[in-house]
Write a protein that holds these residues in place. Structure first.
Motif, PDB file in Angstrom:
ATOM      1  N   GLY A  97       0.919  -1.242   0.142  1.00 56.63           N
ATOM      2  CA  GLY A  97       0.033   0.014  -0.153  1.00 56.63           C
ATOM      3  C   GLY A  97       0.949   1.208  -0.085  1.00 56.63           C
ATOM      4  O   GLY A  97       0.443   2.189  -0.556  1.00 56.63           O
ATOM      5  N   ASN A 108      -6.128   0.411  -3.690  1.00 51.58           N
ATOM      6  CA  ASN A 108      -7.132   0.754  -2.514  1.00 51.58           C
ATOM      7  C   ASN A 108      -6.818   2.004  -1.803  1.00 51.58           C
ATOM      8  O   ASN A 108      -7.685   2.644  -1.390  1.00 51.58           O
ATOM      9  N   VAL A 109      -5.260   2.234  -1.862  1.00 48.45           N
ATOM     10  CA  VAL A 109      -4.739   3.182  -1.006  1.00 48.45           C
ATOM     11  C   VAL A 109      -5.009   4.802  -1.915  1.00 48.45           C
ATOM     12  O   VAL A 109      -5.500   5.754  -1.270  1.00 48.45           O
ATOM     13  N   MET A 140      -9.335   0.844  11.158  1.00 53.62           N
ATOM     14  CA  MET A 140      -9.258   0.025   9.814  1.00 53.62           C
ATOM     15  C   MET A 140      -8.832  -1.023  10.322  1.00 53.62           C
ATOM     16  O   MET A 140      -9.449  -2.221   9.503  1.00 53.62           O
ATOM     17  N   SER A 183     -11.180  -4.479   9.889  1.00 51.00           N
ATOM     18  CA  SER A 183     -10.533  -5.508   8.813  1.00 51.00           C
ATOM     19  C   SER A 183     -10.554  -7.045   9.319  1.00 51.00           C
ATOM     20  O   SER A 183     -10.925  -8.056   8.717  1.00 51.00           O
ATOM     21  N   LEU A 186     -13.231   4.065   5.503  1.00 48.08           N
ATOM     22  CA  LEU A 186     -12.760   4.982   4.439  1.00 48.08           C
ATOM     23  C   LEU A 186     -13.321   6.171   4.048  1.00 48.08           C
ATOM     24  O   LEU A 186     -12.575   7.072   3.693  1.00 48.08           O
ATOM     25  N   SER A 238      -4.304   7.186   4.136  1.00 44.99           N
ATOM     26  CA  SER A 238      -4.814   5.858   3.421  1.00 44.99           C
ATOM     27  C   SER A 238      -3.834   4.899   3.408  1.00 44.99           C
ATOM     28  O   SER A 238      -4.020   3.582   3.738  1.00 44.99           O
ATOM     29  N   GLN A 272      -4.439   1.490   5.737  1.00 46.82           N
ATOM     30  CA  GLN A 272      -4.688   0.381   4.909  1.00 46.82           C
ATOM     31  C   GLN A 272      -3.859  -0.580   5.104  1.00 46.82           C
ATOM     32  O   GLN A 272      -3.723  -1.774   5.154  1.00 46.82           O
ATOM     33  N   TYR A 279      -4.443  -4.298   6.774  1.00 43.91           N
ATOM     34  CA  TYR A 279      -4.612  -5.511   6.017  1.00 43.91           C
ATOM     35  C   TYR A 279      -3.662  -6.427   6.800  1.00 43.91           C
ATOM     36  O   TYR A 279      -3.639  -7.585   6.644  1.00 43.91           O
TER      37      TYR A 279
END
Length: 390
Positions: free
Chosen positions: A59, A112-113, A212, A216, A313, A330, A334, A338
């Motif tokens: 990311g 995603n980022v 986040m 997740s 988000l 982000s 993220q 993750y």
């Protein structure tokens, strides 16, 4: 709406729809992949593990690329690499399987980022609406891939390799529609170390990162183990699969509606806490009465988890003042999120193995949700991360 605006919106939606099929499409085909490639269950499970780890590790590449070529061209490159990865994955040989999977996941990590920054750049006055649109697109893409790969395989007779290669088609279509944005004048999203240094110094960053990561974790735990929990509680396997599909379907609606409402005010605390409490209720239903109204627990769980993902988000997109800072925040949130999420299903399964049942794992999940609620309350409070005061 002008033609240019329509192309922008359609390209944006199609891009969002491509952010999960390369991952979600593996599970339904996994037995066939293992048999064809001669993999053990551990080797088969490693395909998904490698992909989720790539989501976290790669990311931070996004802000660096966005600073050099712009967010729009970064998204275009990501779509093309997804297409390359899924085609490579379908070639002969175990190395191609793993390398192709990792390549597709790396592209998804970068995208995603980038997406919250793209929302901030192209739709600054409608961040809440378009965050909902793209998050619901992500969830819908995952649900569609999970539901359709087997019927498509049967209809075409291509086998898992051919179905994997077909996932390149929607990625290339999205790339074609996003091409006008990539060919236009680019706003370089502040690459280099400055956004990272400034973002890392903010307490808000770590509140958002905790939210986040924990949401997740609690999501991927259910994605991995929910059908097994229901089967071991006494439900038929097909019904357990339908229940997973139900909760995924509910998440699409929740992830579209909640950001639109939550983004209207400066505080998202009530929405984040409400989403956490609904997720808690879903966990409690599975713990205390898994075979009593299981469809109700799945609806409640789906609303809670879909809303929590969308709100995390949305907060990433709302808090910073400019697209460069959004992309940096982000990347931090993220990437850490993750990596944490990749550990969740393994630890959950280990608790099941050690304890001999699902009570201990579900209680651990409830403890994680308690921490998620605290993080959500802190992250949801009004704040602005500006260029000078990050």
């Amino acid at each position: 709406m002008s033609l240019r605006s329509a192309v922008l919106v359609v390209g944006f939606v199609l891009t969002a729809l491509n952010l999960r099929p390369a991952i979600a499409g593996v599970s339904p085909l996994l037995n066939e992949i293992m048999r064809d490639a001669g993999l053990s269950p551990a080797g088969g499970g490693a395909i998904t593990t490698v992909m989720v780890v790539c989501l976290g590790v790669f990311g931070p590449v996004a802000p660096l690329l966005a600073g050099r070529i712009g967010l729009d061209r970064t998204l275009l490159a990501g779509l093309l690499v997804i297409a390359l990865g899924v085609v490579l994955r379908g070639l002969d040989g175990v190395p191609a399987l793993y390398v192709g999977s990792a390549l597709a996941a790396t592209a998804i990590a970068v995208m995603n980022v980038s997406m919250p920054g793209v929302v901030k750049q192209h739709f600054p006055a409608r961040v809440n609406l378009f965050t909902g649109v793209y998050v619901s697109g992500v969830v819908a893409g995952a649900a569609a891939a999970s539901a359709l790969v087997i019927p498509v395989e049967r209809a075409t007779g291509f086998g898992w390799r051919g179905v994997s290669a077909l996932l390149a088609v929607p990625a290339l279509l999205a790339a074609l529609l996003w091409l006008p944005q990539a060919l236009g004048k680019q706003t370089l999203a502040g690459g280099g170390p400055r956004p990272f240094r400034t973002v890392l110094r903010s307490r808000v960053t770590w509140y958002v990162t905790a939210l986040m990561g924990l949401q997740s974790l609690t999501f991927y735990v259910m994605l991995a183990w929910l059908p097994t929990i229901f089967v071991e509680a006494g439900l038929p396997a097909d019904q357990a699969g339908y229940l997973l599909s139900l909760t995924n379907l509910v998440q699409v609606g929740a992830s579209l509606a909640v950001p639109v409402l939550a983004g209207r005010g400066p505080s998202q605390v009530s929405y984040v806490v409400g989403a956490c409490l609904l997720t808690v209720a879903g966990y409690l239903g599975m713990l205390l009465a898994p075979t009593t109204l299981p469809w109700l627990w799945m609806i409640v769980l789906g609303v809670g988890q879909g809303a929590a993902f969308a709100l995390a988000l949305l907060i990433i997109a709302l808090r910073p003042a400019d697209p460069a800072a959004v992309t940096a925040l982000s990347a931090v949130a993220q990437s850490v999120g993750y990596v944490v999420a990749a550990l969740g299903p393994m630890l959950f399964g280990l608790l099941r193995q050690v304890s001999g049942g699902w009570t201990a794992p579900l209680l651990a999940g409830l403890a994680a949700l308690a921490a998620q609620t605290v993080a959500g309350w802190l992250a949801g409070r009004p704040a602005t991360l500006g260029k000078a005061n990050l």
